[in-house]
Design a protein around this motif. Sequence first.
Motif, PDB file in Angstrom:
ATOM      1  N   CYS A 149       0.836  -1.211   0.000  1.00 37.66           N
ATOM      2  CA  CYS A 149       0.000   0.000   0.000  1.00 37.66           C
ATOM      3  C   CYS A 149       0.864   1.252   0.000  1.00 37.66           C
ATOM      4  N   LEU A 150       1.929   1.230   0.781  1.00 41.70           N
ATOM      5  CA  LEU A 150       2.818   2.388   0.829  1.00 41.70           C
ATOM      6  C   LEU A 150       3.512   2.602  -0.509  1.00 41.70           C
ATOM      7  N   ARG A 151       3.954   1.515  -1.131  1.00 41.62           N
ATOM      8  CA  ARG A 151       4.614   1.634  -2.444  1.00 41.62           C
ATOM      9  C   ARG A 151       3.634   2.143  -3.502  1.00 41.62           C
ATOM     10  N   LEU A 152       2.397   1.662  -3.458  1.00 47.90           N
ATOM     11  CA  LEU A 152       1.389   2.127  -4.414  1.00 47.90           C
ATOM     12  C   LEU A 152       1.096   3.615  -4.214  1.00 47.90           C
ATOM     13  N   ALA A 153       1.029   4.046  -2.949  1.00 54.63           N
ATOM     14  CA  ALA A 153       0.766   5.457  -2.664  1.00 54.63           C
ATOM     15  C   ALA A 153       1.888   6.341  -3.196  1.00 54.63           C
ATOM     16  N   VAL A 154       3.128   5.935  -2.968  1.00 56.92           N
ATOM     17  CA  VAL A 154       4.274   6.711  -3.452  1.00 56.92           C
ATOM     18  C   VAL A 154       4.304   6.722  -4.978  1.00 56.92           C
ATOM     19  N   ALA A 155       4.027   5.564  -5.594  1.00 59.00           N
ATOM     20  CA  ALA A 155       4.032   5.472  -7.062  1.00 59.00           C
ATOM     21  C   ALA A 155       2.957   6.377  -7.671  1.00 59.00           C
ATOM     22  N   CYS A 156       1.785   6.461  -7.030  1.00 59.24           N
ATOM     23  CA  CYS A 156       0.715   7.334  -7.531  1.00 59.24           C
ATOM     24  C   CYS A 156       1.162   8.787  -7.552  1.00 59.24           C
ATOM     25  N   CYS A 157       1.788   9.232  -6.463  1.00 60.53           N
ATOM     26  CA  CYS A 157       2.238  10.626  -6.377  1.00 60.53           C
ATOM     27  C   CYS A 157       3.369  10.913  -7.358  1.00 60.53           C
ATOM     28  N   LEU A 158       4.359  10.024  -7.413  1.00 58.73           N
ATOM     29  CA  LEU A 158       5.491  10.238  -8.316  1.00 58.73           C
ATOM     30  C   LEU A 158       5.054  10.209  -9.772  1.00 58.73           C
ATOM     31  N   GLY A 159       4.151   9.287 -10.117  1.00 61.94           N
ATOM     32  CA  GLY A 159       3.655   9.203 -11.491  1.00 61.94           C
ATOM     33  C   GLY A 159       2.918  10.465 -11.894  1.00 61.94           C
ATOM     34  N   GLY A 160       2.036  10.971 -11.013  1.00 65.82           N
ATOM     35  CA  GLY A 160       1.305  12.191 -11.315  1.00 65.82           C
ATOM     36  C   GLY A 160       2.217  13.395 -11.465  1.00 65.82           C
TER      37      GLY A 160
END
Length: 322
Positions: A149-160
């Motif tokens: 969940c933490l990796r997905l959250a970080v990936a969402c922010c970095l991708g955006g």
Amino acid sequence: MPCEGCTERDNKSSDPTMEFLLLGFSELLCLRVLLFLIFLIVHLVTLAGNVMIFIAVVMEPSRPPMLFFLCQLSVIELCYTLVIVPKALLSLLVVDGSAISFLGCAAQMHLFVALGGAECFLLVAMSYDRYVAICQPLHYLAVMSEGLCLRLAVACCLGGFAVALGLTVAVFRLPFCRSHHINHFFCDVPAVLHLACTQSYTPELPLLAACVLLLLLPFLLILTSYICIAAALLHVTPSVGRCKAFSTCISHLVITLLHYGCATFMYIRPKSSYSPGRDKMVSLVYTNITPLLYPFIYSLRNKEIRGVLRKMLRRKKTAQLN
């Protein structure tokens, strides 16, 4: 082909010292006070709703993945409204529009697109969470671990933020016409592109690429998740169990349709169909009404968030009695 009356690229057309003028709702002078009060109330209620959800989730010791994603969604919506609404409120107080610097406009566009893109990716992560919960219930806790969940959250922010940075740089490298009046209440991509001194479709290519990355691909992934969920629910014999499983997806589906519906209407279209008045009204819904609805949709439809809010209110009452 450059339009008539445009500055050249080396003649301060993209100079960081240049200023834009946000016209806002200058054509609605008689309604400025009423609009200001409405926007202010909506803004305060939106902030209060998202802050309440954020505090409630943070105070909860055991946070399931959906609550973790809801907490991140609340943070994104808080930042989202703070980037747009204060400048919109200011434009209602100033009769002739409010000035914004070149760098300030670029920063506002970047943050707006980045936060909207992060929300698109986060909706994908939430749909994956629903897919695992319904299609692989026995492995749910193992698959949706805290680390994932933490990796997905970080990936969402970095991708955006990465996609938004590429789009913002591409837009603000364009030569702009002598008139730097933006007929909008914030530096939205179509409104700024409308000032570009070119009649070709080349400036729209970065926007098209950003739409593919931020809208089309995430929507296809969400659609795939729900197709798999629908296929799994067809094998659930009791209709009560099927309805109960599907009800956990309702709030996510509603928010997905609101977010992608408005974004698709705003950004997936040719430059020739740009209409300032219509775009401002749609942006008004997109940046003010939908963030206001999100806390209500999740607090009313999500059993976990309702339970957390009840716990928070009980703690508050107990503290007051003590």
